[in-house]
Scaffold this active site. Structure first.
Site, PDB file in Angstrom:
ATOM      1  N   ARG A  94      -4.997   8.408   7.468  1.00  0.00           N
ATOM      2  CA  ARG A  94      -4.356   9.728   7.351  1.00  0.00           C
ATOM      3  C   ARG A  94      -4.560  10.296   5.948  1.00  0.00           C
ATOM      4  O   ARG A  94      -4.906  11.482   5.793  1.00  0.00           O
ATOM      5  CB  ARG A  94      -2.871   9.600   7.675  1.00  0.00           C
ATOM      6  CG  ARG A  94      -2.076  10.877   7.452  1.00  0.00           C
ATOM      7  CD  ARG A  94      -0.598  10.686   7.771  1.00  0.00           C
ATOM      8  NE  ARG A  94       0.180  11.840   7.359  1.00  0.00           N
ATOM      9  CZ  ARG A  94       1.474  12.000   7.618  1.00  0.00           C
ATOM     10  NH1 ARG A  94       2.134  11.078   8.292  1.00  0.00           N
ATOM     11  NH2 ARG A  94       2.111  13.078   7.205  1.00  0.00           N
TER      12      ARG A  94
ATOM     13  N   CYS B  29      -0.604   0.156   7.831  1.00  0.00           N
ATOM     14  CA  CYS B  29      -1.244   0.635   6.600  1.00  0.00           C
ATOM     15  C   CYS B  29      -2.661   1.138   6.873  1.00  0.00           C
ATOM     16  O   CYS B  29      -3.128   2.057   6.201  1.00  0.00           O
ATOM     17  CB  CYS B  29      -1.254  -0.469   5.548  1.00  0.00           C
ATOM     18  SG  CYS B  29       0.378  -0.833   4.868  1.00  0.00           S
TER      19      CYS B  29
ATOM     20  N   ARG C  44       3.481   5.895  -2.863  1.00  0.00           N
ATOM     21  CA  ARG C  44       4.669   6.649  -3.249  1.00  0.00           C
ATOM     22  C   ARG C  44       4.827   6.643  -4.778  1.00  0.00           C
ATOM     23  O   ARG C  44       5.263   7.638  -5.372  1.00  0.00           O
ATOM     24  CB  ARG C  44       5.913   6.082  -2.574  1.00  0.00           C
ATOM     25  CG  ARG C  44       5.903   6.202  -1.062  1.00  0.00           C
ATOM     26  CD  ARG C  44       7.252   5.893  -0.446  1.00  0.00           C
ATOM     27  NE  ARG C  44       8.226   6.947  -0.711  1.00  0.00           N
ATOM     28  CZ  ARG C  44       8.359   8.055   0.018  1.00  0.00           C
ATOM     29  NH1 ARG C  44       7.575   8.249   1.059  1.00  0.00           N
ATOM     30  NH2 ARG C  44       9.270   8.951  -0.285  1.00  0.00           N
TER      31      ARG C  44
ATOM     32  N   GLU D  70       0.823  -1.207   0.000  1.00  0.00           N
ATOM     33  CA  GLU D  70       0.000   0.000   0.000  1.00  0.00           C
ATOM     34  C   GLU D  70       0.856   1.256   0.000  1.00  0.00           C
ATOM     35  O   GLU D  70       0.533   2.246  -0.673  1.00  0.00           O
ATOM     36  CB  GLU D  70      -0.925   0.007   1.223  1.00  0.00           C
ATOM     37  CG  GLU D  70      -1.944  -1.133   1.239  1.00  0.00           C
ATOM     38  CD  GLU D  70      -1.462  -2.357   2.002  1.00  0.00           C
ATOM     39  OE1 GLU D  70      -2.298  -3.096   2.548  1.00  0.00           O
ATOM     40  OE2 GLU D  70      -0.232  -2.596   2.042  1.00  0.00           O
TER      41      GLU D  70
END
Length: 502
Positions: free
Chosen positions: A305, A299, A94, A89
């Site tokens: 977040r 994760c 990224r 994840e």
């Protein structure tokens, strides 16, 4: 517009066709987890909208990641050249940031077709209003979302987890909740449950080209939790209520699937009671390591977040008028609870208030596909039958981004695969999605834009270090501070000296 099975099938096909053998699990011996970001875009020149008319869309994988590992605290580096967290994840996100940076470069410097259009303020851009991004993972994210009920009888894709599975070092290293090698196995290949696990879907009428699917929508699937019957003398009334909401009608909860992610210091901690009360739910957790504690949040926590702050991160927020949010999260075939997913990704943050303009808790759509990833632990276990040797998580991580230059990146232990100890400090020993390389690409974008067209946040004062650029994204930092104060106060943050590179 799309169904969970369509998204899963697209991602599995992209993995099979577009990713090379390097970095993939060794057949019948290794397994991995797959995650991806999918762009959804309506097909142009459709007739005017009519009630009940299905909108035709294209679906394109724009980033992908595989992986199950993260490094321990002792291996972290202040130079920003190592990947601390290589769970699928995180790799996919990224890789998605790398895609977003490329699209910003197209819009801001080359004036080419991009997913971004000019914003209302100087130097700022916003996502085209007709675009959506979905997040796919072949397994529930480690941490809170993986604490799901285990039933006495039921159609479960994997055999129940043994109660002392968390002591297995191979599971500790990956933070994955599926069964341990020497304790329990997936159901017999000839059993009714295993036969029902589909590695490939009933292929609908579609055309797949370069991981973009063109077809008509089949409608959406929704599933909601229904109270079950629960029997356990060890549960408090509050814990009973929480577990009871997570099971389908008629299911008898005998235990919970357990996550290897550990409660962060400052949180209440797990009860450790036998059975369904083993874990406390809703807590922040860190990914486990082999003896060396990690600083990587689970994760589940990271997805929660991103659901408040967006997926773009602080650096790219300098150029964006609004955060880039995910519209949906799709999970592959695995032990799953809609209640647990909603709690972990949305519920823990839903009462946050006073966020800066543009930031808000998203009511992201959460759905599950019925398609099993063919290199998941459960699928590999079912196929290998009585093969000798231990089934282990794949040590490599694959990053793929929809960018023209060097889209693929294969790493192990946080560095490009094959890196030697002597070569660690060289430029070749940097992953393209490492912090220092992403920062370098960000600075390249800045150098290609005339300074009078920079956004105001980059013109206030001279910035040099990675940390200074992050802190200068004031709206993002204010939102992050609000999130920590109101929901995630125990979040583990890397010390500032890990972000002082230039």
């Amino acid at each position: 517009m799309w169904t969970p099975d369509e998204i899963a099938y697209l991602c599995y096909e992209h993995y099979r066709v577009r990713l090379p053998k390097q970095g993939k699990p060794e057949p019948n011996r290794e397994w991995t987890i797959l995650a991806a970001v999918v762009k959804i875009q309506p097909i142009a020149d459709q007739a005017c909208e009519c009630p009940g008319k299905q909108v035709q869309v294209t679906k394109e994988v724009v980033s992908m990641g595989t992986g199950t590992k993260c490094i321990g605290q002792s291996k972290m580096r202040k130079s920003g050249d190592i990947l601390n967290d290589s769970h699928a994840e995180v790799i996919a996100r990224r890789s998605f940031q790398r895609y977003l940076l490329h699209q910003l470069h197209l819009a801001a410097t080359l004036k080419e077709d991009s997913i971004f259009v000019p914003g209302t303020q100087r130097g700022l851009w916003k996502l085209r209003p007709d675009l959506l991004f979905l997040f796919f993972s072949s397994h529930t994210p480690c941490g809170d979302a993986s604490i799901t009920p285990m039933f006495e009888f039921g159609d479960q894709p994997c055999y129940p987890v043994s109660r002392d599975w968390a002591h297995d070092p191979s599971v500790e290293a990956s933070g994955n909740l599926e069964t341990t090698e020497d304790k329990r196995k997936c159901e017999d290949p000839d059993s009714p449950v295993t036969k029902k696990m589909r590695l490939e879907p009933r292929t609908p009428d579609r055309k797949v080209t370069n991981s973009v699917v063109h077809h008509r929508s089949f409608g959406n699937q929704e599933s909601g939790p229904v109270p079950p019957s629960v029997s356990s003398s060890n549960l408090t009334s509050e814990e009973l209520a929480t577990i009871a909401r997570m099971a389908p009608s008629g299911g008898k909860v005998v235990d919970v699937y357990r996550t290897g992610a550990k409660c962060v210091p400052g949180e209440a901690g797990d009860s450790g009671k036998p059975g369904a009360a083993y874990h406390r739910v809703g807590l922040l957790r860190v990914k486990p390591g082999r003896g060396d504690r990690t600083c990587s949040m689970s994760c589940s926590d990271k997805l929660a977040r991103w659901n408040v702050l967006g997926c773009q991160g602080s650096l790219l927020m300098h150029f964006l008028e609004e955060p880039i949010y995910l519209s949906a999260v799709v999970i592959g075939k695995c032990p799953y609870s809609q209640e647990a997913m909603h709690r972990a990704l949305i519920g823990r943050c839903q009462n946050i208030s006073a966020l800066p303009r543009g930031f808000e808790v998203q009511e992201v759509k959460i759905q599950q596909s019925d398609l099993l990833f063919e290199q998941s632990r459960c699928a590999v276990q079912a196929k290998r039958a009585d093969s000798p040797g231990q089934l282990v998580p794949c040590g490599a991580a694959i990053s793929w981004s929809a960018v023209p230059e060097q889209p693929l990146d294969v790493t192990a232990n946080g560095f490009p695969q094959g890196t030697t100890k002597k070569g660690i400090r060289s430029l070749q020993a940097r992953s393209r999605i490492s912090k220092v390389e992403f920062f370098r690409s960000f600075q390249k974008l800045l150098s290609d834009i005339s300074e009078d067209k920079w956004p105001d946040s980059l013109r206030v004062r001279k910035l040099e270090t990675y940390q200074e650029y992050k802190e200068a994204a004031s709206a993002y930092q204010e939102a992050w501070s609000t999130l920590r104060k109101q929901a995630f106060g125990s979040w583990i943050r890397n010390p500032p000296d890990y972000h002082q590179f230039k």
